[in-house]
Design an enzyme around this catalytic site. Sequence first.
Site, PDB file in Angstrom:
ATOM      1  N   ARG A 244      -0.338  -2.488   1.380  1.00 56.14           N
ATOM      2  CA  ARG A 244       0.638  -2.257   1.013  1.00 56.14           C
ATOM      3  C   ARG A 244       1.338  -0.738   1.795  1.00 56.14           C
ATOM      4  O   ARG A 244       0.917   0.005   1.513  1.00 56.14           O
ATOM      5  CB  ARG A 244       1.430  -2.199  -0.289  1.00 56.14           C
ATOM      6  CG  ARG A 244      -0.088  -1.636  -1.306  1.00 56.14           C
ATOM      7  CD  ARG A 244       0.727  -1.078  -2.728  1.00 56.14           C
ATOM      8  NE  ARG A 244      -0.094  -0.505  -4.140  1.00 56.14           N
ATOM      9  CZ  ARG A 244      -0.156   0.604  -3.798  1.00 56.14           C
ATOM     10  NH1 ARG A 244       0.278   1.244  -2.979  1.00 56.14           N
ATOM     11  NH2 ARG A 244      -1.226   1.063  -4.557  1.00 56.14           N
ATOM     12  N   HIS A 248       3.419   2.576  -4.804  1.00 56.45           N
ATOM     13  CA  HIS A 248       2.739   1.021  -5.787  1.00 56.45           C
ATOM     14  C   HIS A 248       3.987   0.451  -6.198  1.00 56.45           C
ATOM     15  O   HIS A 248       4.795  -0.744  -6.442  1.00 56.45           O
ATOM     16  CB  HIS A 248       2.258   1.440  -7.005  1.00 56.45           C
ATOM     17  CG  HIS A 248       1.950   0.206  -7.898  1.00 56.45           C
ATOM     18  ND1 HIS A 248       1.066  -1.022  -8.400  1.00 56.45           N
ATOM     19  CD2 HIS A 248       2.961   0.527  -8.974  1.00 56.45           C
ATOM     20  CE1 HIS A 248       1.711  -1.348  -8.952  1.00 56.45           C
ATOM     21  NE2 HIS A 248       2.433  -1.205  -9.884  1.00 56.45           N
ATOM     22  N   TYR A 256      -1.828   9.620  -3.594  1.00 55.24           N
ATOM     23  CA  TYR A 256      -3.470   8.724  -3.523  1.00 55.24           C
ATOM     24  C   TYR A 256      -4.162   8.307  -2.184  1.00 55.24           C
ATOM     25  O   TYR A 256      -5.692   7.759  -2.085  1.00 55.24           O
ATOM     26  CB  TYR A 256      -3.806   7.812  -4.759  1.00 55.24           C
ATOM     27  CG  TYR A 256      -2.512   6.746  -5.077  1.00 55.24           C
ATOM     28  CD1 TYR A 256      -1.714   7.212  -5.396  1.00 55.24           C
ATOM     29  CD2 TYR A 256      -2.513   5.616  -3.802  1.00 55.24           C
ATOM     30  CE1 TYR A 256      -0.298   5.899  -5.184  1.00 55.24           C
ATOM     31  CE2 TYR A 256      -1.564   4.888  -3.810  1.00 55.24           C
ATOM     32  CZ  TYR A 256      -0.525   4.846  -4.892  1.00 55.24           C
ATOM     33  OH  TYR A 256       0.294   4.201  -4.191  1.00 55.24           O
TER      34      TYR A 256
END
Lengths: 325, 330
Positions: A244, A248, A256
């Site tokens: 992606r 998120h 991250y």
Amino acid sequence: MNEKSRRIEKDLFASMLLRMYRIRSLEKTVKQLYFQDLITGPLHLYIGEEAVAVGACSALEPTDYVVSTHRGHGHCIAKGGDLKKMMAELLGRETGYCKGRGGSMHLTDPKMGLLASSGIVGGGIPISLGAGFSSVYRKSRQVTLCFFGDGATNQGSFHESLNLAALWRLPIVFVCENNLYAITVSVAKSLPIKDIADRSISYGIPGKIVDGMDVVAVYQAVKEAVDRAREGKGPSLIECKTYRFEGHWVGDPIVYRTDEEVEKWKKRDPIIKFRKILLGKENFTEDELDNIKKQANQEIQEAVEFAKNSPFPNPKEVEKYVYYP
Amino acid sequence: MIREITYAQALNEALKEEMRRNEKVFMIGEDVALHGGTYGVSKELLEEFGDRRVKDTPISEAAIVGLGVGAALTGLRPVVEIMYIDFTTVAMDQIANQAAKLRCMSGGAVKISLVIRTQGGSGTGEAAQHTQSLESWFVHTPGLKVIMPSTPYDAKGLFKTAIRDDNPVVFIDHKLLFPQKGLVPEEEYLLPFGQADVKRKGDDLTLVATSLMVHRALEASRALEKQGVTVEVIDPRTLVPFDKQAIVNSLRKTGRLLIVHEACTRAGIGAEILREIIEEGFDYMDVPPKVLGGRNSPTPYATPLERVAVPQVKDIIDAATDMIGVKRMS
């Protein structure tokens, strides 16, 4: 390949590109609407993963079923969803798919087979069992496509479901969208194995790894599994290695992963990749491809207008759909 | 024609009738097919309806309920069994987040004609993880209907209604009720949800009881009658939807409300019933109302402990006599 097959394939590929552009355009647009406070809940964008939803859903018949996730805009569009109803739902309007009751994570369109989208990670997987069971029960030859991410494959529901689907030979294709992260936790920190497809061995079903940035590869792998399911040969697990491009959720500070990693994957943009194939092997022209992109953008704009001009639900009806009737 | 059958037989008849009537009804669960269910509720179903419609599952509660949800979404009418209500915990996402909510979250685009049948209750020495009364969890989950019959007659009629209902229904038996006999007509009948049953008429106290406690309440009221006290025993039968009016009407007559249930008292169903009744019935109360529930403890194994953990007939008699203001029976 004869002339008729060529035309069929060209139509299919044009349809695939259109849906990929619709997804890309919708996701970019809703991100803006979010920052304009027109969308008031979390958004989990599918940008970068378009090849998975479109490749997989292209392998289905209109009467086949899909079970989706919190990151489900792509699945809805890929299965043939109504862009206006989608947009209105995201803006929380009465004209939305779910009359504003569900929002981004719970898109549902039983008429085109989108049975449920679960906001609970792994929550849709047991539901797909029922759709598969139902097809067998009714001898309808319908197949169910069940989407979930890498994170979901660590939930108990995943294991219970694959076990039972395999045991009862249910016509389900389990499509894992491995985008390497479950929110902030990478697969390196959550999986003791490298390939999720290997989990298929535990359940005695076929497992396959696919390049999730290649819409044709996804289509071919899922089609094979769908045909197998339709013939009564049981479920399969397809692991699509994908990524992606966004966080998120919209607003994710994304601490991250590295910029280098993101750039590496962006070079494999599934839409750019597919365009190259279409120009090269499939004899599309640049104009044809650009027109498809224009069409998609136009449709999204119309959907936004429709949504913005739609009313909110009536607060007096807050309990209206809790029970049937 | 009326005859005496057990609670388990009553459910079994209901299942057979509904499965004969509607081809879309099927049943899955652990040990339901070959074994006929741990309490015999699904006896003979496999022989009559075959493996397509009656299936034993692996031990996978989330998959069992989820399969029910998906089947209901695609036009079938599943009856899924969770062997012990204590095991619903393993399926709780499917029950509370999926079955209960998909209709509402979809703005009414889907409906889920699903029955989750299960049983709870103590008295068999099965200890804390096999004896709970968890109806409050499901009552507290909008989207679910919750049914708790106490007699074979009620069980059969309500089970048939549950199978015909287009909502997710949690149907909760008590394990000690299965062998209990009661009068059930041979002719087909259905019982509506949201209609309480006055199991015994009386003037001095409204005694609301659920499930097994209905029988203890009736035994207590027979004993109390010898003291010249008449107790009106009301069995709600269905917790969602709930028949508030029946209890308010009774309270208007008696002025005293006692609620008895097996579930632990803290936030048990009695607390919710009380809340509902107080809103409309406060003025009818001559004395403070009382909820007599189980102890706030996981069910212990040892028989003397297990006994005191839930209301017994004597406890009900004592609570009633205290409320009515007569001397306690020895």
